[in-house]
Design a protein around this motif. Structure first.
Motif, mmCIF file in Angstrom:
data_model
loop_
_atom_site.group_PDB
_atom_site.id
_atom_site.type_symbol
_atom_site.label_atom_id
_atom_site.label_comp_id
_atom_site.label_asym_id
_atom_site.label_seq_id
_atom_site.Cartn_x
_atom_site.Cartn_y
_atom_site.Cartn_z
ATOM 1 N N LEU A 16 2.772 4.679 13.152
ATOM 2 C CA LEU A 16 1.415 4.146 13.231
ATOM 3 C C LEU A 16 1.104 3.189 12.077
ATOM 4 O O LEU A 16 0.249 2.304 12.209
ATOM 5 N N VAL A 17 1.807 3.378 10.963
ATOM 6 C CA VAL A 17 1.559 2.519 9.805
ATOM 7 C C VAL A 17 1.869 1.061 10.140
ATOM 8 O O VAL A 17 1.223 0.140 9.636
ATOM 9 N N ARG A 18 2.851 0.850 11.005
ATOM 10 C CA ARG A 18 3.194 -0.524 11.408
ATOM 11 C C ARG A 18 1.980 -1.226 12.011
ATOM 12 O O ARG A 18 1.741 -2.404 11.738
ATOM 13 N N GLY A 45 0.815 -1.206 0.000
ATOM 14 C CA GLY A 45 0.000 0.000 0.000
ATOM 15 C C GLY A 45 0.852 1.259 0.000
ATOM 16 O O GLY A 45 2.053 1.223 0.279
ATOM 17 N N ASN A 46 0.227 2.404 -0.326
ATOM 18 C CA ASN A 46 1.038 3.629 -0.404
ATOM 19 C C ASN A 46 1.512 4.106 0.970
ATOM 20 O O ASN A 46 2.577 4.706 1.092
ATOM 21 N N ALA A 47 0.738 3.824 2.023
ATOM 22 C CA ALA A 47 1.245 4.125 3.366
ATOM 23 C C ALA A 47 2.368 3.165 3.738
ATOM 24 O O ALA A 47 3.314 3.531 4.448
ATOM 25 N N GLY A 48 2.284 1.930 3.241
ATOM 26 C CA GLY A 48 3.375 0.978 3.428
ATOM 27 C C GLY A 48 4.655 1.459 2.766
ATOM 28 O O GLY A 48 5.753 1.287 3.308
ATOM 29 N N ALA A 49 4.514 2.077 1.593
ATOM 30 C CA ALA A 49 5.683 2.641 0.907
ATOM 31 C C ALA A 49 6.296 3.769 1.725
ATOM 32 O O ALA A 49 7.529 3.912 1.791
ATOM 33 N N LEU A 50 5.457 4.582 2.367
ATOM 34 C CA LEU A 50 5.959 5.639 3.256
ATOM 35 C C LEU A 50 6.700 5.037 4.447
ATOM 36 O O LEU A 50 7.775 5.525 4.842
ATOM 37 N N TYR A 51 6.126 4.000 5.011
ATOM 38 C CA TYR A 51 6.759 3.339 6.148
ATOM 39 C C TYR A 51 8.105 2.739 5.743
ATOM 40 O O TYR A 51 9.080 2.809 6.500
ATOM 41 N N ASN A 52 8.162 2.182 4.552
ATOM 42 C CA ASN A 52 9.424 1.646 4.028
ATOM 43 C C ASN A 52 10.479 2.750 3.956
ATOM 44 O O ASN A 52 11.649 2.523 4.275
#
Length: 252
Positions: free
Chosen positions: A186-188, A90-97
């Protein structure tokens, strides 16, 4: 722009833009009479507002972006590209990465820009507003959105009024927002729960649910979602020149 990093989402396959995106990364489709890549308009807009450090979150046909923009020096900015990690969907996952890999930090304000959006929004004003509100996130919201269908007023079985493609009458998101980097952990939680995390669908609602300030920056600026073949075919390239041509004159 002090302690602000631009983050451009440009990893999607652009399925709604097929068959063009069988050959192009969706953010690299040509725009305006000069036929410059859409993504170049985004980079130049960020630079125009003093954002010189930019992270591009890439995946599908990433080579087209990496080869065109390089380190960003010819555009007067510093660009780093980060490929998506399949562990963080997901795009929030990409931010978290990007946080995990050290491309962004919890001490930065992130100006997040969806890479298939054209706009002349005043990013400087948005960021000033964001900090004045002491917000966890600030969403750019358009007040000028028109629905794509006719809307009927009905009394019983009779149409008493018909309006073709009227204004929606409510603010809509336009794929541009400011986010404090210290909220990215928080994405985690979202990933652990769902396996995928979306910025607008998951992260922002979670911030609201937890009582964080999510500010509304209302704007009547030009914006256009180029994310489908139909929208791209309807794009007025001369209007793009008129409204965004100043970005190619900017030498600051």
């Amino acid at each position: 722009m002090r302690n602000v990093k631009g983050v451009i989402l440009c990893g999607g396959q652009g399925k709604r833009l097929r068959p063009l995106t069988f050959y192009f990364q969706k953010t690299m489709i040509p725009v305006g009479t000069k036929q410059k890549p859409l993504l170049e308009y985004v980079v130049r807009l960020l630079r125009h507002h003093g954002i010189r450090d930019i992270v591009m979150l890439v995946d599908y046909k990433a080579e087209q972006i990496e080869n065109y923009f390089g380190d960003g020096s010819r555009f007067g900015v510093r660009i780093k590209c980060l490929r998506d990690d399949p562990r963080f969907k997901g795009n929030a996952g990409a931010l978290y990465n990007a946080l995990v890999k050290g491309y962004v930090s919890t001490s930065e304000t992130l100006l997040i820009y969806y890479g298939d959006i054209l706009s002349n929004i005043d990013i400087s004003e948005l960021l000033v507003f964001h900090r004045k509100q002491k917000a966890a996130a600030t969403l750019a919201l358009s007040t000028k959105y028109h629905v794509d269908v006719g809307v009927a007023e009905v009394e019983g079985d009779v149409v008493v009024e018909l309006r073709e493609k009227p204004p929606l009458g409510r603010p809509v998101t336009i794929g541009i927002l400011a986010l404090e980097g210290d909220r990215l952990p928080l994405v985690r939680e979202i990933l652990d729960k769902k396996g995928v995390a979306d910025i607008m669908g998951d992260l922002i609602p979670l911030l609201i649910e937890r009582g964080e300030v999510v500010a509304a920056y209302l704007t009547d600026a030009f914006w256009y979602d180029v994310g489908s073949t139909e929208k791209y075919e309807r794009l007025n390239h001369e209007k793009v020149d008129e409204l965004l041509g100043f970005l190619f004159e900017d030498s600051s």
